[in-house]
Design a protein around this motif. Structure first.
Motif, PDB file in Angstrom:
ATOM      1  N   LYS A 150      -7.791 -15.674  21.841  1.00  0.00           N
ATOM      2  CA  LYS A 150      -7.545 -16.471  21.100  1.00  0.00           C
ATOM      3  C   LYS A 150      -6.761 -16.538  19.887  1.00  0.00           C
ATOM      4  O   LYS A 150      -6.279 -15.296  19.950  1.00  0.00           O
ATOM      5  N   TYR A 151      -5.790 -17.366  19.106  1.00  0.00           N
ATOM      6  CA  TYR A 151      -4.786 -17.098  18.576  1.00  0.00           C
ATOM      7  C   TYR A 151      -5.784 -17.852  17.224  1.00  0.00           C
ATOM      8  O   TYR A 151      -6.451 -18.515  16.611  1.00  0.00           O
ATOM      9  N   LEU A 152      -5.206 -17.483  16.224  1.00  0.00           N
ATOM     10  CA  LEU A 152      -4.683 -17.870  14.201  1.00  0.00           C
ATOM     11  C   LEU A 152      -3.764 -17.459  14.014  1.00  0.00           C
ATOM     12  O   LEU A 152      -3.269 -16.462  13.623  1.00  0.00           O
ATOM     13  N   ASN A 153      -3.546 -18.644  13.086  1.00  0.00           N
ATOM     14  CA  ASN A 153      -2.304 -18.841  12.659  1.00  0.00           C
ATOM     15  C   ASN A 153      -2.851 -18.004  10.703  1.00  0.00           C
ATOM     16  O   ASN A 153      -3.656 -19.177  10.432  1.00  0.00           O
ATOM     17  N   LEU A 154      -2.434 -17.133  10.034  1.00  0.00           N
ATOM     18  CA  LEU A 154      -2.953 -16.969   8.731  1.00  0.00           C
ATOM     19  C   LEU A 154      -1.829 -16.510   7.809  1.00  0.00           C
ATOM     20  O   LEU A 154      -1.710 -15.291   7.975  1.00  0.00           O
ATOM     21  N   ASP A 155      -1.503 -16.890   6.849  1.00  0.00           N
ATOM     22  CA  ASP A 155      -0.846 -16.147   5.849  1.00  0.00           C
ATOM     23  C   ASP A 155       0.461 -16.129   6.859  1.00  0.00           C
ATOM     24  O   ASP A 155       1.103 -15.256   6.420  1.00  0.00           O
ATOM     25  N   GLY A 156       1.140 -16.988   7.921  1.00  0.00           N
ATOM     26  CA  GLY A 156       2.129 -17.145   8.685  1.00  0.00           C
ATOM     27  C   GLY A 156       2.017 -16.335   9.843  1.00  0.00           C
ATOM     28  O   GLY A 156       3.650 -15.985  10.120  1.00  0.00           O
ATOM     29  N   ILE A 157       1.325 -15.107  10.302  1.00  0.00           N
ATOM     30  CA  ILE A 157       1.117 -14.256  10.568  1.00  0.00           C
ATOM     31  C   ILE A 157      -0.141 -14.303  11.990  1.00  0.00           C
ATOM     32  O   ILE A 157      -0.251 -14.694  12.126  1.00  0.00           O
ATOM     33  N   ASP A 158       0.701 -14.726  13.226  1.00  0.00           N
ATOM     34  CA  ASP A 158       0.322 -15.286  14.479  1.00  0.00           C
ATOM     35  C   ASP A 158      -0.529 -14.369  14.323  1.00  0.00           C
ATOM     36  O   ASP A 158      -0.330 -12.830  15.371  1.00  0.00           O
ATOM     37  N   TYR A 159      -2.024 -14.599  14.430  1.00  0.00           N
ATOM     38  CA  TYR A 159      -2.707 -13.756  15.996  1.00  0.00           C
ATOM     39  C   TYR A 159      -3.613 -13.942  16.895  1.00  0.00           C
ATOM     40  O   TYR A 159      -3.833 -15.368  16.756  1.00  0.00           O
ATOM     41  N   TYR A 160      -3.743 -13.099  18.035  1.00  0.00           N
ATOM     42  CA  TYR A 160      -4.007 -13.050  18.986  1.00  0.00           C
ATOM     43  C   TYR A 160      -4.899 -11.947  19.527  1.00  0.00           C
ATOM     44  O   TYR A 160      -5.262 -10.969  19.062  1.00  0.00           O
ATOM     45  N   PHE A 161      -6.294 -12.358  20.009  1.00  0.00           N
ATOM     46  CA  PHE A 161      -7.230 -11.345  19.548  1.00  0.00           C
ATOM     47  C   PHE A 161      -7.889 -11.683  21.595  1.00  0.00           C
ATOM     48  O   PHE A 161      -8.476 -12.558  22.154  1.00  0.00           O
ATOM     49  N   ILE A 162      -7.870 -10.430  22.241  1.00  0.00           N
ATOM     50  CA  ILE A 162      -8.739 -10.008  23.141  1.00  0.00           C
ATOM     51  C   ILE A 162     -10.395 -10.527  22.838  1.00  0.00           C
ATOM     52  O   ILE A 162     -10.998  -9.129  22.522  1.00  0.00           O
ATOM     53  N   ASP A 163     -10.550 -11.392  23.927  1.00  0.00           N
ATOM     54  CA  ASP A 163     -12.072 -12.205  24.103  1.00  0.00           C
ATOM     55  C   ASP A 163     -12.655 -11.150  25.267  1.00  0.00           C
ATOM     56  O   ASP A 163     -12.453 -11.532  26.076  1.00  0.00           O
ATOM     57  N   ASN A 164     -14.045 -10.440  25.152  1.00  0.00           N
ATOM     58  CA  ASN A 164     -14.368  -9.757  25.772  1.00  0.00           C
ATOM     59  C   ASN A 164     -15.898  -9.300  25.336  1.00  0.00           C
ATOM     60  O   ASN A 164     -15.603  -8.340  24.808  1.00  0.00           O
ATOM     61  N   GLU A 165     -17.180 -10.413  25.835  1.00  0.00           N
ATOM     62  CA  GLU A 165     -18.051 -10.276  24.559  1.00  0.00           C
ATOM     63  C   GLU A 165     -19.028  -8.690  25.429  1.00  0.00           C
ATOM     64  O   GLU A 165     -19.229  -7.854  24.175  1.00  0.00           O
ATOM     65  N   TYR A 166     -19.054  -8.428  26.413  1.00  0.00           N
ATOM     66  CA  TYR A 166     -18.987  -7.302  26.542  1.00  0.00           C
ATOM     67  C   TYR A 166     -18.521  -6.101  26.301  1.00  0.00           C
ATOM     68  O   TYR A 166     -19.497  -4.761  25.235  1.00  0.00           O
ATOM     69  N   TYR A 167     -17.396  -6.435  25.703  1.00  0.00           N
ATOM     70  CA  TYR A 167     -16.792  -4.533  25.198  1.00  0.00           C
ATOM     71  C   TYR A 167     -16.386  -4.748  24.132  1.00  0.00           C
ATOM     72  O   TYR A 167     -16.604  -4.521  23.102  1.00  0.00           O
ATOM     73  N   PHE A 168     -16.873  -6.016  23.830  1.00  0.00           N
ATOM     74  CA  PHE A 168     -16.160  -6.187  21.734  1.00  0.00           C
ATOM     75  C   PHE A 168     -17.243  -7.145  21.583  1.00  0.00           C
ATOM     76  O   PHE A 168     -16.771  -6.767  20.000  1.00  0.00           O
ATOM     77  N   LYS A 169     -18.247  -7.546  21.726  1.00  0.00           N
ATOM     78  CA  LYS A 169     -19.920  -7.940  20.345  1.00  0.00           C
ATOM     79  C   LYS A 169     -21.062  -6.548  20.459  1.00  0.00           C
ATOM     80  O   LYS A 169     -21.848  -6.456  21.245  1.00  0.00           O
ATOM     81  N   ARG A 170     -20.573  -5.834  19.601  1.00  0.00           N
ATOM     82  CA  ARG A 170     -21.049  -4.560  19.412  1.00  0.00           C
ATOM     83  C   ARG A 170     -21.147  -3.916  18.154  1.00  0.00           C
ATOM     84  O   ARG A 170     -20.280  -4.516  16.745  1.00  0.00           O
ATOM     85  N   PRO A 171     -21.859  -3.118  17.437  1.00  0.00           N
ATOM     86  CA  PRO A 171     -22.110  -3.040  16.169  1.00  0.00           C
ATOM     87  C   PRO A 171     -21.074  -2.058  15.577  1.00  0.00           C
ATOM     88  O   PRO A 171     -20.569  -1.790  14.868  1.00  0.00           O
ATOM     89  N   ASN A 172     -20.864  -1.270  16.834  1.00  0.00           N
ATOM     90  CA  ASN A 172     -19.640  -0.052  16.167  1.00  0.00           C
ATOM     91  C   ASN A 172     -18.511  -0.881  16.863  1.00  0.00           C
ATOM     92  O   ASN A 172     -18.146  -1.346  17.597  1.00  0.00           O
ATOM     93  N   ILE A 173     -16.629  -0.313  16.189  1.00  0.00           N
ATOM     94  CA  ILE A 173     -15.678  -0.545  16.671  1.00  0.00           C
ATOM     95  C   ILE A 173     -15.506   0.490  17.561  1.00  0.00           C
ATOM     96  O   ILE A 173     -14.811   0.427  18.617  1.00  0.00           O
ATOM     97  N   TYR A 174     -15.547   1.813  17.026  1.00  0.00           N
ATOM     98  CA  TYR A 174     -15.503   3.415  17.803  1.00  0.00           C
ATOM     99  C   TYR A 174     -16.952   4.050  18.005  1.00  0.00           C
ATOM    100  O   TYR A 174     -18.145   3.562  17.431  1.00  0.00           O
ATOM    101  N   GLY A 175     -16.701   4.798  19.141  1.00  0.00           N
ATOM    102  CA  GLY A 175     -17.918   5.849  19.493  1.00  0.00           C
ATOM    103  C   GLY A 175     -19.500   5.070  20.780  1.00  0.00           C
ATOM    104  O   GLY A 175     -20.238   6.078  20.419  1.00  0.00           O
ATOM    105  N   ASP A 176     -18.711   3.924  21.193  1.00  0.00           N
ATOM    106  CA  ASP A 176     -19.649   4.503  22.369  1.00  0.00           C
ATOM    107  C   ASP A 176     -19.586   4.480  23.298  1.00  0.00           C
ATOM    108  O   ASP A 176     -18.337   5.642  23.775  1.00  0.00           O
ATOM    109  N   TYR A 177     -20.633   5.091  24.160  1.00  0.00           N
ATOM    110  CA  TYR A 177     -19.871   5.875  25.015  1.00  0.00           C
ATOM    111  C   TYR A 177     -19.192   5.753  26.360  1.00  0.00           C
ATOM    112  O   TYR A 177     -18.343   6.150  27.359  1.00  0.00           O
ATOM    113  N   ASP A 178     -18.740   4.507  26.508  1.00  0.00           N
ATOM    114  CA  ASP A 178     -17.405   3.918  27.279  1.00  0.00           C
ATOM    115  C   ASP A 178     -16.281   3.262  26.557  1.00  0.00           C
ATOM    116  O   ASP A 178     -15.665   2.685  27.109  1.00  0.00           O
TER     117      ASP A 178
END
Length: 475
Positions: free
Chosen positions: A75-103
């Motif tokens: 996914k792509y977004l230009n915000l304040d002149g910066i190009d941001y790319y987002f790696i999308d995978n709900e299995y890994y990233f649709k979680r309440p925690n950013i860190y600290g998961d068992y996997d």
């Protein structure tokens, strides 16, 4: 010059601490100075709907995580002149925690391989990949050991910034074939092995072309047993490629002249308006409204690393003085309970707020007279810079970035931007607090002069970004 900046968190999308602040601010400054920098991060469920709705899906492919074929959307977004790319995978990233998961090992293995495989698909092969902490530290290793056959990647140089060496990403040896699809010979020959585990940070230290830390002092400290967390021999061996560049703060966000969270905006020329914010803070937290009492602010995680056991040892003593304490933070449950105890028993002197709120934090920076950071270790620290920006004098343990950014008050010359103590114990902490309180009470003109010196210090990203640009060019 093309740079791909890889991070596990980034303001304003989501953050847990300094890494998120740096990832949000440094690329903006580099862009201003002509660097074609693009940022890549996970498409976390923590991103607000406001930003999610603006993202455009530009590519879909699969990443082989060992025997698993995992969906990967870009996914792509230009915000304040910066190009941001987002790696999308709900299995890994649709979680309440950013860190600290068992996997976490699998999650960040996927993330790192997705970043590498994304580059050709978005037609962006950078001159430099800038990596941050262990979440992306395996990328230099992967470029040389897994993706070396891709000729377009041959000339890519890599920079690894260590924000906190304590967290290294250590996983069993089976992670190499099971997740990365690699043989185990670099584990067996000891290259990336540490404590009988694959160590992401060690791999990054050995394989990256340059290593930076977030302050000059921390660059030296991590090469000692006290702060090296076992990797100090490796860091001493690779010392020729290590340098320390002090973090900055985002002057667009942390600016008392424009901060909308404040009761009254001000700058160094209108410093008298700061007292309006002190009154507003005292009213908000229910402390007696008094100009003549020093307000000591704390905005922090409440942990041993941050030195709050030293403060707890002295809290009873401290609250016998004519002071007010405003604390905002969460952390060790025992620390939370002990601080709450003092808030309950000293309601006219201590306001203990076990939560986090960015607007409230900025009101504490603006409304306090002193700001406490007794950290046992502090790779850089940003709060002390924010405090000085708001005319609030920090009291710090002289370690890491605290030593590099705070000038302890010298009563002979009158020079200083805060107060410091060298020996990491509660007695020395209390002595530093007493000096600060004494100066506030008995020498207000000198105290205000120190405020002005702190506000006039340049903690913007301008100087630091020039050092990163020089580093990139040398590579």
């Amino acid at each position: 010059m093309n740079v791909l900046f890889c991070t596990a968190e980034c303001s304003p999308f989501y953050k847990t601490g300094g890494l998120g602040d740096v990832s949000g601010a440094l690329p903006k400054e580099l862009k201003k100075n002509g660097v074609d920098i693009r940022v890549v991060l996970p498409f976390s469920s923590k991103i607000s709907d406001e930003y999610k709705s603006q993202c455009e899906e530009i590519y879909v492919f699969t990443v082989d995580v060992g025997w698993r074929k995992q969906y990967c959307g870009i996914k792509y977004l230009n915000l304040d002149g910066i190009d941001y790319y987002f790696i999308d995978n709900e299995y890994y990233f649709k979680r309440p925690n950013i860190y600290g998961d068992y996997d976490d090992g699998e999650k960040f293995a996927f993330f790192q391989m997705a970043i590498i495989e994304m580059m050709e698909k978005i037609n962006f092969i950078p001159d430099v990949i800038h990596l941050n902490d262990h979440h992306t530290a395996m990328i230099p290793f992967l470029l040389k050991e897994k993706y070396h056959w891709i000729q377009k990647f041959d000339q890519i140089k890599t920079v690894l910034t260590i924000h906190n060496l304590e967290f290294q990403g250590q996983y069993g040896s089976d992670i190499l074939p099971e997740l990365f699809g690699l043989a185990t010979h670099r584990y067996e020959d000891g290259t990336i092995r540490f404590n009988d585990a694959v160590n992401f940070m060690k791999a990054g230290i050995l394989y990256a072309d340059k290593i930076t830390t977030v302050s000059p002092s921390y660059a030296g400290e991590i090469q000692t047993p006290e702060f090296g967390f076992g990797l100090d021999p490796i860091l001493r061996m690779e010392s020729h490629k290590i340098s320390g560049i002090l973090n900055g703060i985002d002057y667009d966000v942390f600016n008392p002249k424009t901060d909308k969270h404040l009761a009254s905006q001000y700058d160094v020329k209108t410093l008298k308006k700061k007292k309006i914010n002190k009154k507003q803070l005292q009213e908000r937290v229910g402390l007696p409204v008094r100009e003549d009492v020093p307000v000591i602010g704390i905005v922090s995680r409440l942990t041993y690393q941050k030195g709050f056991h030293l403060l707890l040892d002295e809290m009873e003593n401290l609250l016998q003085f004519d002071v007010q304490l405003v604390l905002l933070g969460t952390g060790d449950p025992n620390f939370e309970r002990q601080f709450s105890y003092f808030g309950y028993h000293y309601p006219d002197k201590a306001s203990i707020n076990i939560s986090f709120d960015e607007a409230f934090a900025q009101q504490i920076y603006a409304g306090s007279d002193l700001f406490l950071m007794p950290s046992g270790a502090e790779p850089c620290g940003l709060s002390q810079m924010m405090a000085m920006r708001y005319g609030t004098l920090p009291i710090v343990h002289e370690i890491g970035g605290l030593r590099d950014s705070v000038v302890p008050f010298n009563p002979v010359t009158g020079i200083g931007t805060g107060f410091g103590f060298n020996e990491f114990n509660s007695y020395q902490l209390m002595e530093a607090i007493k000096k600060a309180v004494f100066l506030f009470k008995d020498y207000p003109t000198v105290f205000n002069h120190l405020r002005e010196q702190g506000m006039e210090k340049d903690f913007s990203w301008n100087q630091s970004s020039q050092k990163y640009i020089s580093l990139y060019k040398n590579l």
